[in-house]
Design a protein around this motif. Structure first.
Motif, PDB file in Angstrom:
ATOM      1  N   LEU A 125      -1.525  -5.361  29.197  1.00  0.00           N
ATOM      2  CA  LEU A 125      -0.994  -4.119  28.640  1.00  0.00           C
ATOM      3  C   LEU A 125      -0.099  -3.403  29.651  1.00  0.00           C
ATOM      4  CD1 LEU A 125      -1.087  -2.087  26.218  1.00  0.00           C
ATOM      5  CD2 LEU A 125      -2.726  -0.841  27.616  1.00  0.00           C
ATOM      6  N   ILE A 126      -0.527  -3.362  30.893  1.00  0.00           N
ATOM      7  CA  ILE A 126       0.265  -2.713  31.938  1.00  0.00           C
ATOM      8  C   ILE A 126       1.588  -3.450  32.125  1.00  0.00           C
ATOM      9  CG2 ILE A 126       0.341  -2.155  34.401  1.00  0.00           C
ATOM     10  CD1 ILE A 126      -1.597  -0.392  32.762  1.00  0.00           C
ATOM     11  N   LYS A 127       1.523  -4.769  32.196  1.00  0.00           N
ATOM     12  CA  LYS A 127       2.743  -5.570  32.384  1.00  0.00           C
ATOM     13  C   LYS A 127       3.709  -5.398  31.216  1.00  0.00           C
ATOM     14  CE  LYS A 127       4.303 -10.303  32.883  1.00  0.00           C
ATOM     15  NZ  LYS A 127       4.101 -11.553  32.191  1.00  0.00           N
ATOM     16  N   GLN A 128       3.184  -5.452  29.992  1.00  0.00           N
ATOM     17  CA  GLN A 128       4.026  -5.295  28.807  1.00  0.00           C
ATOM     18  C   GLN A 128       4.622  -3.890  28.721  1.00  0.00           C
ATOM     19  OE1 GLN A 128       4.706  -8.544  28.150  1.00  0.00           O
ATOM     20  NE2 GLN A 128       5.005  -7.680  26.126  1.00  0.00           N
ATOM     21  N   THR A 129       3.857  -2.900  29.147  1.00  0.00           N
ATOM     22  CA  THR A 129       4.366  -1.528  29.132  1.00  0.00           C
ATOM     23  C   THR A 129       5.581  -1.418  30.039  1.00  0.00           C
ATOM     24  OG1 THR A 129       2.206  -0.599  28.627  1.00  0.00           O
ATOM     25  CG2 THR A 129       3.803   0.871  29.664  1.00  0.00           C
ATOM     26  N   GLN A 130       5.458  -1.982  31.231  1.00  0.00           N
ATOM     27  CA  GLN A 130       6.554  -1.889  32.194  1.00  0.00           C
ATOM     28  C   GLN A 130       7.753  -2.726  31.772  1.00  0.00           C
ATOM     29  OE1 GLN A 130       5.622  -3.245  36.155  1.00  0.00           O
ATOM     30  NE2 GLN A 130       7.202  -1.961  37.042  1.00  0.00           N
ATOM     31  N   ALA A 131       7.506  -3.919  31.270  1.00  0.00           N
ATOM     32  CA  ALA A 131       8.602  -4.843  30.968  1.00  0.00           C
ATOM     33  C   ALA A 131       9.189  -4.685  29.574  1.00  0.00           C
ATOM     34  CB  ALA A 131       8.116  -6.283  31.146  1.00  0.00           C
ATOM     35  N   ASP A 132       8.398  -4.182  28.620  1.00  0.00           N
ATOM     36  CA  ASP A 132       8.851  -4.225  27.239  1.00  0.00           C
ATOM     37  C   ASP A 132       8.714  -2.882  26.513  1.00  0.00           C
ATOM     38  OD1 ASP A 132       9.800  -5.444  24.897  1.00  0.00           O
ATOM     39  OD2 ASP A 132       7.792  -5.979  24.246  1.00  0.00           O
ATOM     40  N   TYR A 133       7.492  -2.366  26.409  1.00  0.00           N
ATOM     41  CA  TYR A 133       7.257  -1.191  25.574  1.00  0.00           C
ATOM     42  C   TYR A 133       8.059   0.026  26.036  1.00  0.00           C
ATOM     43  CZ  TYR A 133       3.128  -4.008  24.387  1.00  0.00           C
ATOM     44  OH  TYR A 133       2.280  -5.009  24.018  1.00  0.00           O
ATOM     45  N   LEU A 134       7.985   0.346  27.306  1.00  0.00           N
ATOM     46  CA  LEU A 134       8.683   1.531  27.804  1.00  0.00           C
ATOM     47  C   LEU A 134      10.201   1.363  27.779  1.00  0.00           C
ATOM     48  CD1 LEU A 134       8.375   4.382  28.837  1.00  0.00           C
ATOM     49  CD2 LEU A 134       8.113   3.460  31.134  1.00  0.00           C
ATOM     50  N   PRO A 135      10.760   0.252  28.287  1.00  0.00           N
ATOM     51  CA  PRO A 135      12.222   0.112  28.212  1.00  0.00           C
ATOM     52  C   PRO A 135      12.768   0.151  26.784  1.00  0.00           C
ATOM     53  CG  PRO A 135      11.345  -1.485  29.755  1.00  0.00           C
ATOM     54  CD  PRO A 135      10.172  -0.837  29.079  1.00  0.00           C
ATOM     55  N   ALA A 174      -7.810  -9.226  32.401  1.00  0.00           N
ATOM     56  CA  ALA A 174      -6.630  -9.824  31.765  1.00  0.00           C
ATOM     57  C   ALA A 174      -6.039  -8.928  30.683  1.00  0.00           C
ATOM     58  CB  ALA A 174      -6.987 -11.188  31.188  1.00  0.00           C
ATOM     59  N   ARG A 175      -6.897  -8.307  29.867  1.00  0.00           N
ATOM     60  CA  ARG A 175      -6.384  -7.458  28.780  1.00  0.00           C
ATOM     61  C   ARG A 175      -5.649  -6.239  29.319  1.00  0.00           C
ATOM     62  NH1 ARG A 175     -11.884  -6.958  25.584  1.00  0.00           N
ATOM     63  NH2 ARG A 175     -12.596  -7.358  27.689  1.00  0.00           N
ATOM     64  N   SER A 176      -6.248  -5.580  30.277  1.00  0.00           N
ATOM     65  CA  SER A 176      -5.619  -4.381  30.842  1.00  0.00           C
ATOM     66  C   SER A 176      -4.357  -4.743  31.611  1.00  0.00           C
ATOM     67  CB  SER A 176      -6.600  -3.654  31.754  1.00  0.00           C
ATOM     68  OG  SER A 176      -7.715  -3.198  31.023  1.00  0.00           O
TER      69      SER A 176
END
Length: 187
Positions: A99-109, A94-96
């Motif tokens: 992080l992957i989902k948030q990176t794609q949807a939020d952090y990177l954009p 769940a933690r990883s």
């Protein structure tokens, strides 16, 4: 003599009426020309393809669209990061996975938008502080990439499965090994 002013009033009224008619007619022509121009502009705008809407934060492809607008080598760096995120296993803990989902949807954009939205004044301000926008973006992409790689490397779920399997095997075979020892001691 009295006839001259009367004639002037009569002719003045006629010519004044003509001038008034010409003025009204000129305003009508002006209004018609303005309407024709507005219609032509609307038709021209309709012929041009509509610009693509800016990607929204909910768009799963927002980062990819934004990455294509970056200069090199940051473009390659962002696209490599997107590939890493996209190729992440679906069986993450769940933690990883978060992080992957948030990176794609939020952090990177958000990181890419912050760079792409820089104005000339903002770039000058960064330069005055001894910073380069492209270098800052590369550093931020490196940070995100390191976090994603760490999450993929740790994969808590895989580690937990391995530990659970080890415990199961120790319990299973330690019990049978203890039983064999008891049986051997009795004989």
């Amino acid at each position: 003599m009295e006839a001259v002013p009367i004639l002037m009033v009569i002719f003045g009224g006629i010519f004044g009426g003509i001038a008034l008619i010409t003025r009204v007619d000129g305003q009508s022509k002006l209004r018609i020309l303005q309407e024709k121009r507005a219609i032509a502009e609307l038709e021209q705008a309709a012929k041009q393809p509509a610009p693509l809407p800016a990607p929204t934060p909910d768009d799963p492809h927002a980062a990819a669209v934004l990455a294509l607008r970056l200069p090199e080598p940051q473009r390659s760096q962002a696209l490599e990061l997107l590939c890493l995120v996209q190729d992440a296993p679906k069986t993450l803990d769940a933690r990883s996975a978060f992080l992957i989902k948030q990176t794609q949807a939020d952090y990177l954009p958000q990181t890419l938008r912050a760079f792409l939205d820089l104005t000339a004044g903002a770039r000058q301000r960064l330069s005055a502080q001894g910073m380069d926008a492209e270098t800052l973006l590369s550093e931020q992409l490196d940070l995100i990439g390191a976090g994603v790689k760490e999450a993929l490397r740790l994969d808590h779920a895989a580690a937990d499965r391995m530990l659970t399997q080890g415990r199961f095997l120790r319990e299973r075979f330690a019990a049978s090994e203890a039983g064999e020892r008891v049986a051997l001691e009795k004989t």
